[in-house]
Design an enzyme around this catalytic site. Structure first.
Site, PDB file in Angstrom:
ATOM      1  N   SER A  73     -33.728   5.314  19.533  1.00 40.33           N
ATOM      2  CA  SER A  73     -33.027   4.870  18.311  1.00 40.33           C
ATOM      3  C   SER A  73     -31.639   4.313  18.582  1.00 40.33           C
ATOM      4  O   SER A  73     -30.728   4.466  17.766  1.00 40.33           O
ATOM      5  CB  SER A  73     -32.941   6.025  17.292  1.00 40.33           C
ATOM      6  N   GLY A  81     -34.258  -2.995  18.836  1.00 42.83           N
ATOM      7  CA  GLY A  81     -34.766  -4.032  17.940  1.00 42.83           C
ATOM      8  C   GLY A  81     -33.663  -4.920  17.407  1.00 42.83           C
ATOM      9  O   GLY A  81     -33.806  -6.151  17.357  1.00 42.83           O
ATOM     10  N   TYR A 100     -42.989   8.727   6.958  1.00 50.47           N
ATOM     11  CA  TYR A 100     -42.041   9.704   7.490  1.00 50.47           C
ATOM     12  C   TYR A 100     -42.062   9.723   9.022  1.00 50.47           C
ATOM     13  O   TYR A 100     -41.088  10.093   9.663  1.00 50.47           O
ATOM     14  CB  TYR A 100     -42.360  11.100   6.956  1.00 50.47           C
ATOM     15  N   ASP A 123     -40.117   7.946  29.621  1.00 53.96           N
ATOM     16  CA  ASP A 123     -41.256   8.387  28.814  1.00 53.96           C
ATOM     17  C   ASP A 123     -42.548   8.053  29.550  1.00 53.96           C
ATOM     18  O   ASP A 123     -42.720   6.928  30.039  1.00 53.96           O
ATOM     19  CB  ASP A 123     -41.275   7.678  27.455  1.00 53.96           C
ATOM     20  N   GLN A 167     -25.845   6.010  34.310  1.00 45.53           N
ATOM     21  CA  GLN A 167     -26.154   5.955  35.741  1.00 45.53           C
ATOM     22  C   GLN A 167     -27.551   6.504  36.020  1.00 45.53           C
ATOM     23  O   GLN A 167     -28.333   5.922  36.784  1.00 45.53           O
ATOM     24  CB  GLN A 167     -25.118   6.747  36.541  1.00 45.53           C
ATOM     25  N   LYS A 175     -16.772   1.163  36.886  1.00 46.63           N
ATOM     26  CA  LYS A 175     -17.544   2.270  37.451  1.00 46.63           C
ATOM     27  C   LYS A 175     -19.045   2.045  37.238  1.00 46.63           C
ATOM     28  O   LYS A 175     -19.856   2.251  38.158  1.00 46.63           O
ATOM     29  CB  LYS A 175     -17.092   3.578  36.796  1.00 46.63           C
ATOM     30  N   CYS A 178     -45.445  -4.114  -6.071  1.00 43.98           N
ATOM     31  CA  CYS A 178     -46.733  -3.540  -5.692  1.00 43.98           C
ATOM     32  C   CYS A 178     -47.072  -2.354  -6.600  1.00 43.98           C
ATOM     33  O   CYS A 178     -47.411  -2.535  -7.762  1.00 43.98           O
ATOM     34  CB  CYS A 178     -46.713  -3.154  -4.214  1.00 43.98           C
ATOM     35  N   PHE A 179     -46.937  -1.138  -6.113  1.00 38.75           N
ATOM     36  CA  PHE A 179     -47.176   0.062  -6.918  1.00 38.75           C
ATOM     37  C   PHE A 179     -46.266   0.062  -8.141  1.00 38.75           C
ATOM     38  O   PHE A 179     -46.643   0.534  -9.210  1.00 38.75           O
ATOM     39  CB  PHE A 179     -46.915   1.289  -6.046  1.00 38.75           C
ATOM     40  N   MET A 224     -45.296  -2.484  -9.911  1.00 44.65           N
ATOM     41  CA  MET A 224     -45.900  -3.321 -10.945  1.00 44.65           C
ATOM     42  C   MET A 224     -47.055  -2.579 -11.620  1.00 44.65           C
ATOM     43  O   MET A 224     -47.203  -2.612 -12.846  1.00 44.65           O
ATOM     44  CB  MET A 224     -46.410  -4.629 -10.339  1.00 44.65           C
ATOM     45  N   HIS A 272     -45.188  -8.303  -1.776  1.00 45.74           N
ATOM     46  CA  HIS A 272     -43.956  -7.736  -1.217  1.00 45.74           C
ATOM     47  C   HIS A 272     -42.975  -8.851  -0.848  1.00 45.74           C
ATOM     48  O   HIS A 272     -42.909  -9.274   0.312  1.00 45.74           O
ATOM     49  CB  HIS A 272     -44.283  -6.884   0.016  1.00 45.74           C
ATOM     50  N   GLU A 326     -39.886  -8.734  -0.396  1.00 46.50           N
ATOM     51  CA  GLU A 326     -38.832  -8.304   0.531  1.00 46.50           C
ATOM     52  C   GLU A 326     -39.138  -8.694   1.975  1.00 46.50           C
ATOM     53  O   GLU A 326     -38.224  -8.822   2.802  1.00 46.50           O
ATOM     54  CB  GLU A 326     -38.614  -6.786   0.431  1.00 46.50           C
TER      55      GLU A 326
END
EC number: 6.3.4.2
Length: 542
Positions: free
Chosen positions: A14, A18, A54, A146, A191, A222, A380-381, A383, A514, A516
């Site tokens: 995070s 992006g 979530y 990872d 580092q 450094k 969407c929902f 509306m 949508h 947006e």
């Protein structure tokens, strides 16, 4: 031939890979180059379409119907280039493709392994379809170290050798934490992150170092010494007040110049930064402020509404005002009177969502906006809930509901069982799989001449992106229109309602799509610009 920039992250997740990729893409475009950005996600899901908001945040839908990572939204907003299915891949999709090919016998009996089969699939994804671009930026999801990211890192290591000399540059984004007790920024995490990356075989050309305060020259020196990177290539990425300040900030620090220098491009074209400077000026010098209530069900995680938040800010930019967001969990209205929550806001927005939880609260929000003449934007929902509210309150359909919530005698909203996609008829069953079974991507809509929404668009034919399984039932159109709720937009075949509005309301519009997803800071979506304009008018009345 395209040049490639590979962006990795280290120390913690995070950090904003992006945003960094999107900002760099914008800077390259400002110099006249054609830039494409791809996202490589290490998770095993085929796509994020069925992942919880979530867990993953927003699912960003492209014109061609791909359900992708929310970072593709950043790519589109910063560069203005519409993304597609070939700009996002996951480990799940890679393995799915490989297993399907193995079952068909495409590997001719060979033992299928991570190297070379998985890495080759990743490399093919990176290299395909780039003929029209000068630069391809590839963001590798996750953090160096990872286990899930190892095949991707191995693939981009190999690409460094496969591509012609000086055609690949590696940018590593890290964190330089400040330790209050020591009173200094620490270089050791960076580092170790670079050491991990070099152990894989990748030597970063540029370090993009996140910090909450200016990095002293001695600390940069450094990092240069211990990470084997030129001092000029240690770029500080300081926290900024707004994400649209990032392109100007990175340009000031020399990120784009350093990337071009790493490719041996000298002299480089001068950038045209005036549009981004204009955006920054409007953000920091607003002429007013409006408050918009977002009545949703995922308000605990703002990333679930990432594109929506950005589109509202774009509407603010278009009107020279700051947009303050008041987040309201819709379930609250099922227990409390909405009036104290909504009487001081200048606009109400009910966004998309799934499931019955919180739906009654959204219906009450639509009712408040209709009765109090507060600007309302239902997406969407949102509306669908506005239509159910109108059916119950105005048309006398007491038990109006959605089949999404269970069997109902008055299905004002129901599951779409079929629709046209191009020349093909798409069909769905109530009990079908969830993944990839929605009406996804760009579809055309016809707007009624003289309607408010046609006036806003300045056209009667539009194309917008969709992501839904349920639709307002056309059988209730006549009854709802008799009560004043006009179906101002329909699918070209006249079967699927796309937009609704109250002509006698200052601003009450619902859309099944949508909008947006297509808004940009340099080109705000007309619906959001108009909605915020209506909120500005409302602010003078409150």
């Amino acid at each position: 031939m395209a040049r490639y920039v590979f962006i990795t992250g280290g120390v913690v997740s995070s950090l904003g890979k992006g945003i960094a990729a999107a900002a760099l893409g914008a800077l390259l475009q400002a110099r006249g180059y054609r830039a494409r950005i791809k996202k490589l996600d290490p998770y095993l899901n085929v796509d994020p379409g069925t992942m919880s908001p979530y867990q993953h945040g927003e699912v960003f839908v492209t014109d061609d119907g791909a359900e992708t990572d929310l970072d593709l939204g950043h790519y589109e907003r910063f560069t203005g280039r519409s993304a597609n299915q070939q700009d996002n891949i996951t480990t799940g999709r890679i393995y799915k493709n490989i297993i399907e090919r193995e079952r068909r016998g495409d590997y001719l009996g060979a033992t299928v392994q991570v190297i070379p089969h998985v890495t080759d699939e990743i490399k093919n994804f990176v290299l395909n379809g780039n003929d029209d671009y000068d630069f391809v930026l590839c963001e590798i999801g996750g953090t160096v170290g990872d286990i899930e990211a190892m095949p991707f890192l191995e693939a981009i290591r190999q690409l460094g050798n496969d591509l012609p000399r000086n055609n690949a540059v590696y940018v590593h984004l890290t964190l330089m934490p400040y330790i209050p007790t020591a009173g200094e920024l620490k270089t050791k995490p960076t580092q170790h992150s670079v050491k991990e990356l070099r152990g894989i075989g990748i030597a970063p050309d540029i370090l993009l170092v996140r910090a909450d305060r200016a990095i002293p020259k001695e600390e940069r020196r450094k990092l240069s010494l211990f990470c084997n990177v030129r001092e000029s290539a240690v770029i500080q990425a300081l926290d900024v007040p707004h994400i649209y300040d990032v392109p100007m900030a990175y340009h000031k620090e020399g990120l784009d110049s350093e990337v071009l220098a790493a490719f041996g491009i000298d002299p480089a074209p001068k950038p045209r930064m005036e549009p981004w400077q204009k955006v920054s000026d409007r953000i920091h010098s607003p002429e007013g402020e409006v408050t918009i209530a977002i009545v949703g069900k995922y308000t605990g995680l703002k990333d679930a509404y990432k594109s929506l938040i950005e589109a509202l800010s774009h509407g603010g930019l278009a009107n020279h005002v700051k947009v303050k967001l008041d987040w309201i969990e819709s379930e609250i209205f099922e227990k409390e009177d909405p009036t104290p929550w909504l009487e001081k806001v200048h606009g109400i927005l009910v966004p998309g969502g799934f499931g019955e939880r919180g739906s009654e609260g959204k219906i009450l929000a639509a009712k408040f906006a209709r009765e109090r003449k507060v600007p309302y934007f239902g997406i969407c929902f949102g509306m669908q809930m506005a239509c159910i509210e109108a059916a119950r309150s105005l048309a006398g359909v007491e038990h109006a509901s959605s089949t999404e919530f269970g069997p109902t005698e008055e299905p004002v909203v129901g599951l779409m069982t079929e629709w046209l996609k191009g020349n093909m008829l798409e069909k769905r069953r109530e009990t079908g799989d969830l993944g990839g079974t929605m009406r996804l991507g760009a579809y055309q809509a016809d707007l009624a001449k003289g309607s408010k929404i046609a006036e806003i668009y300045g056209d009667t034919q539009i194309s917008e992106r969709h992501r839904h399984r349920y639709e307002v039932n056309i059988d209730y159109k006549e009854r709802l229109e008799d009560c004043g709720l006009v179906f101002a937009g329909m699918s070209p075949d006249g079967v699927l309602p796309e937009t609704v509005e109250y002509p006698d309301h200052p601003w009450f519009i619902g859309v099944q799509y949508h909008p947006e997803l297509k808004s940009r800071p340099l080109d705000p979506h007309p619906l959001f610009a108009s909605f915020i304009e209506a909120a500005v008018e409302q602010s003078r009345l409150v």
